[in-house]
Enzyme design. Structure first.
Site, PDB file in Angstrom:
ATOM      1  N   LYS A  36       0.830  -1.212   0.000  1.00  0.00           N
ATOM      2  CA  LYS A  36       0.000   0.000   0.000  1.00  0.00           C
ATOM      3  C   LYS A  36       0.865   1.263   0.000  1.00  0.00           C
ATOM      4  O   LYS A  36       0.657   2.169  -0.799  1.00  0.00           O
ATOM      5  CB  LYS A  36      -0.909  -0.015   1.234  1.00  0.00           C
ATOM      6  N   ASN A  37       1.830   1.303   0.922  1.00  0.00           N
ATOM      7  CA  ASN A  37       2.574   2.553   1.079  1.00  0.00           C
ATOM      8  C   ASN A  37       3.556   2.810  -0.055  1.00  0.00           C
ATOM      9  O   ASN A  37       4.109   3.897  -0.153  1.00  0.00           O
ATOM     10  CB  ASN A  37       3.292   2.587   2.433  1.00  0.00           C
ATOM     11  N   CYS A 131      -5.779   8.672   8.820  1.00  0.00           N
ATOM     12  CA  CYS A 131      -5.967   8.047  10.137  1.00  0.00           C
ATOM     13  C   CYS A 131      -5.504   9.003  11.232  1.00  0.00           C
ATOM     14  O   CYS A 131      -4.486   9.675  11.092  1.00  0.00           O
ATOM     15  CB  CYS A 131      -5.158   6.756  10.228  1.00  0.00           C
ATOM     16  N   ARG A 136       0.193  15.162  12.431  1.00  0.00           N
ATOM     17  CA  ARG A 136       0.834  14.802  11.173  1.00  0.00           C
ATOM     18  C   ARG A 136       1.039  16.075  10.349  1.00  0.00           C
ATOM     19  O   ARG A 136       0.409  16.282   9.318  1.00  0.00           O
ATOM     20  CB  ARG A 136      -0.017  13.769  10.418  1.00  0.00           C
ATOM     21  N   ASP A 322       3.792   1.066  11.961  1.00  0.00           N
ATOM     22  CA  ASP A 322       2.597   0.420  11.408  1.00  0.00           C
ATOM     23  C   ASP A 322       2.395  -1.012  11.904  1.00  0.00           C
ATOM     24  O   ASP A 322       1.411  -1.657  11.538  1.00  0.00           O
ATOM     25  CB  ASP A 322       2.651   0.428   9.873  1.00  0.00           C
ATOM     26  N   ARG A 414      -9.128   0.136   4.229  1.00  0.00           N
ATOM     27  CA  ARG A 414      -8.233   1.135   3.624  1.00  0.00           C
ATOM     28  C   ARG A 414      -6.913   0.490   3.214  1.00  0.00           C
ATOM     29  O   ARG A 414      -6.279   0.928   2.264  1.00  0.00           O
ATOM     30  CB  ARG A 414      -7.923   2.247   4.635  1.00  0.00           C
TER      31      ARG A 414
HETATM   32  C1  UD1 Z   1       4.642   7.144   8.280  1.00  0.00           C
HETATM   33  C2  UD1 Z   1       5.735   6.145   8.579  1.00  0.00           C
HETATM   34  C3  UD1 Z   1       5.864   5.218   7.404  1.00  0.00           C
HETATM   35  C4  UD1 Z   1       4.504   4.592   7.110  1.00  0.00           C
HETATM   36  C5  UD1 Z   1       3.438   5.675   6.920  1.00  0.00           C
HETATM   37  C6  UD1 Z   1       2.058   5.130   6.720  1.00  0.00           C
HETATM   38  C7  UD1 Z   1       7.853   6.434   9.743  1.00  0.00           C
HETATM   39  C8  UD1 Z   1       9.046   7.296   9.956  1.00  0.00           C
HETATM   40  N1  UD1 Z   1       6.971   6.839   8.827  1.00  0.00           N
HETATM   41  O1  UD1 Z   1       5.003   7.876   7.132  1.00  0.00           O
HETATM   42  O2  UD1 Z   1       6.829   4.216   7.664  1.00  0.00           O
HETATM   43  O3  UD1 Z   1       4.594   3.809   5.975  1.00  0.00           O
HETATM   44  O4  UD1 Z   1       3.421   6.510   8.070  1.00  0.00           O
HETATM   45  O5  UD1 Z   1       1.463   4.766   7.893  1.00  0.00           O
HETATM   46  O6  UD1 Z   1       7.701   5.424  10.384  1.00  0.00           O
HETATM   47  N2  UD1 Z   1       6.593  15.017  10.706  1.00  0.00           N
HETATM   48  C9  UD1 Z   1       6.716  16.342  10.985  1.00  0.00           C
HETATM   49  N3  UD1 Z   1       6.632  17.239   9.948  1.00  0.00           N
HETATM   50  C10 UD1 Z   1       6.450  16.837   8.661  1.00  0.00           C
HETATM   51  C11 UD1 Z   1       6.330  15.458   8.396  1.00  0.00           C
HETATM   52  C12 UD1 Z   1       6.393  14.568   9.449  1.00  0.00           C
HETATM   53  O7  UD1 Z   1       6.889  16.748  12.132  1.00  0.00           O
HETATM   54  O8  UD1 Z   1       6.407  17.683   7.770  1.00  0.00           O
HETATM   55  C13 UD1 Z   1       6.649  14.044  11.818  1.00  0.00           C
HETATM   56  C14 UD1 Z   1       5.293  13.366  12.028  1.00  0.00           C
HETATM   57  O9  UD1 Z   1       4.467  14.105  12.863  1.00  0.00           O
HETATM   58  C15 UD1 Z   1       5.698  12.046  12.628  1.00  0.00           C
HETATM   59  C16 UD1 Z   1       7.035  11.762  11.968  1.00  0.00           C
HETATM   60  O10 UD1 Z   1       7.520  13.006  11.476  1.00  0.00           O
HETATM   61  O11 UD1 Z   1       5.884  12.187  14.001  1.00  0.00           O
HETATM   62  C17 UD1 Z   1       6.989  10.733  10.850  1.00  0.00           C
HETATM   63  O12 UD1 Z   1       6.180  11.202   9.835  1.00  0.00           O
HETATM   64  P1  UD1 Z   1       6.296  10.728   8.327  1.00  0.00           P
HETATM   65  O13 UD1 Z   1       7.372   9.712   8.159  1.00  0.00           O
HETATM   66  O14 UD1 Z   1       6.319  11.915   7.470  1.00  0.00           O
HETATM   67  O15 UD1 Z   1       4.899  10.058   8.167  1.00  0.00           O
HETATM   68  P2  UD1 Z   1       4.404   9.342   6.904  1.00  0.00           P
HETATM   69  O16 UD1 Z   1       5.024   9.826   5.668  1.00  0.00           O
HETATM   70  O17 UD1 Z   1       2.925   9.349   7.050  1.00  0.00           O
END
Ligand code: UD1
Length: 439
Positions: A36-37, A131, A136, A322, A414
């Protein structure tokens, strides 16, 4: 006729649930679907294509449907070529915005920003949803775009990005190795002038997938999988059609491994890349579960009894966020206490109350859950507050005595392709029910 249907719908309430009667040991072979990701990001990446992209091994899940809608609303032609392949065609004209309704449903919608910004120089996107697992923000994505010369305006719930001149390559140090920010900045840098270097980049396998995909389109990216990614801007991409097969879903694989382990089962999880799930493999071995690692499958053999262990959730190659809710369900019945510390998302323990309802003994303190172990789980009506939390409740239900009824099935769908069917094929007593009632 249409009016009649609307009237019936307006007066009825559809409730989808997953029902599990616990206690069956899982047995057999299960094949993992496409990741998915990775696929959601590759779909967004196809916005940079000048031709056709055929993406294979695409899971049939709701998030893929949502991304399909997001891309269509931008002006991309995208259709199923067969059950698991998407054919994507990008014309010259693309909208600078996407459907607000769809964007607010899924966090991964934010991944259209980088490709659109570098391709057409302007993006107006509703703040993406997804979610609810903690804050985020998108600040790291936006800071990256800004360093490359884009202007940013956030107003009325929208993010508006503009590159009046061509984006310029930049040195970008991420405060946290964010997956989404790494991907978006990588995309924006592809058609920028000069070289972009991303330091403290995310190292997830999905980032390598994107690098490979973009390089097939003619980009010049190297370093994905390490913490430094170097993107040399090119003036244009090629117009060859690409045919790309997505990697297997490491989180789905991990979910089945944990499900096999909690039921005392013996399951071969096929179509996996074992090195992508090393953190889980070593944790399962640590608690005393037998995992036999083969070339592209893993065999989990469990006697249903195991020790507790501490789990530190970290960016890849650390233990994945995850899989945190799923391993918590497993450790609830371990012989000793475990401490699970979540270092990626702040509020990812919302499901714990539901596990407690099923008999688990868990205390959450700030970023850690103290799981006492030795729980005798019993089936109960529970609600899945998000996708992976839903998987955790399914896992608990498989081991619980009696019937567990899970609501919030839309979250499970999802990200898991026919989860209940795959588990039923392994011998689980599980079914999805749909009840339509008049209101
Ligand atoms: C995250 C997971 C990823 C997973 C995806 C889907 C990690 C590091 N990332 O990716 O493995 O496949 O969810 O569930 O495990 N953050 C900030 N500012 C930003 C972006 C992120 O502060 O602009 C912080 C977020 O709040 C969070 C962390 O960084 O605490 C990780 O976020 P990020 O890796 O960007 O999340 P996803 O890309 O959703």
């Amino acid at each position: 006729m249409a009016d009649m249907e609307t009237m019936v719908q307006a007066r009825s309430n559809v409730v989808e649930q997953v029902e599990i009667v616990g206690g069956e040991k899982l047995q057999g072979v299960i094949s993992v679907s496409g990741a998915k990701n990775a696929v959601l990001k590759l779909m967004a990446a196809s916005l940079l294509s000048n031709s056709q992209c055929l993406i294979r091994n695409v899971p049939r899940i709701r998030d893929v449907d949502t991304m399909l809608g997001v891309l269509r609303s931008i002006g991309v032609e995208i259709d199923w070529a067969d059950e698991h392949s998407l054919l994507i065609r990008v014309d010259n004209y693309l909208n600078d915005t996407a459907s607000d309704d769809l964007v607010r449903q899924m966090r991964a919608s934010a991944q259209v920003m980088g490709p659109l910004l570098t391709r057409i120089g302007r993006v107006k996107l509703f703040q993406p949803g997804g979610c609810v697992i903690g804050q985020r923000p998108l600040d790291l994505h936006l800071k990256g775009f800004q360093a490359m010369g884009a202007s940013i305006l956030e107003e009325h719930g929208y993010i508006i990005l503009e590159a009046r001149r061509k984006l310029r390559g930049a040195e970008i140090l991420l405060d946290f190795p964010s997956v989404g920010a790494t991907e978006n900045i990588m995309a924006a840098a592809i058609l920028a002038e000069g070289v972009t270097v991303i330091r403290n980049a995310a190292k997830e396998p999905e980032i390598i997938e994107e690098q490979n995909f973009y390089n097939r389109l003619g980009a010049k990216i190297r370093g994905a999988g390490t913490d430094t990614i170097r993107i040399e801007g090119v003036t244009s991409l090629n117009d060859r059609m690409i045919d790309y097969t997505v990697i297997p879903d490491r989180i789905e694989a991990g979910t089945f491994m944990i499900a096999a382990a909690i039921t005392g089962g013996e399951v071969e999880i096929a179509n996996v890349i074992p090195e992508h799930i090393e953190a889980l493999i070593s944790k399962l071995k640590e608690v005393g579960i037998d995992v036999d690692v083969r070339e592209d499958s893993v065999l989990v053999k469990s006697k249903g009894r195991f020790r507790g262990a501490d789990v530190m959730v970290l960016p890849y190659p650390g233990f994945p966020t995850d899989l945190q809710p799923q391993i918590t369900a497993l450790l609830a019945i371990a012989d000793s206490t475990s401490v699970i510390t979540e270092n990626v998302f702040g509020s990812r323990f919302r499901y714990v109350d539901e596990l407690i309802r099923m008999g688990a003994s868990i205390r959450v303190e700030s970023r850690s859950a103290i799981v006492k172990g030795n729980a005798k789980l019993s089936g109960a009506p529970v609600y899945a507050p998000d996708l992976r939390a839903g998987a955790s409740l399914v896992i608990a239900g498989l081991a619980a005595e009696g019937k567990t009824i899970i609501e919030g099935v839309q979250f499970l769908e999802r990200g898991y392709e026919r989860l209940e069917l795959k588990l039923a094929n392994l011998g689980a007593d599980i079914k999805k029910t749909i009840t339509v009632s008049s209101i």
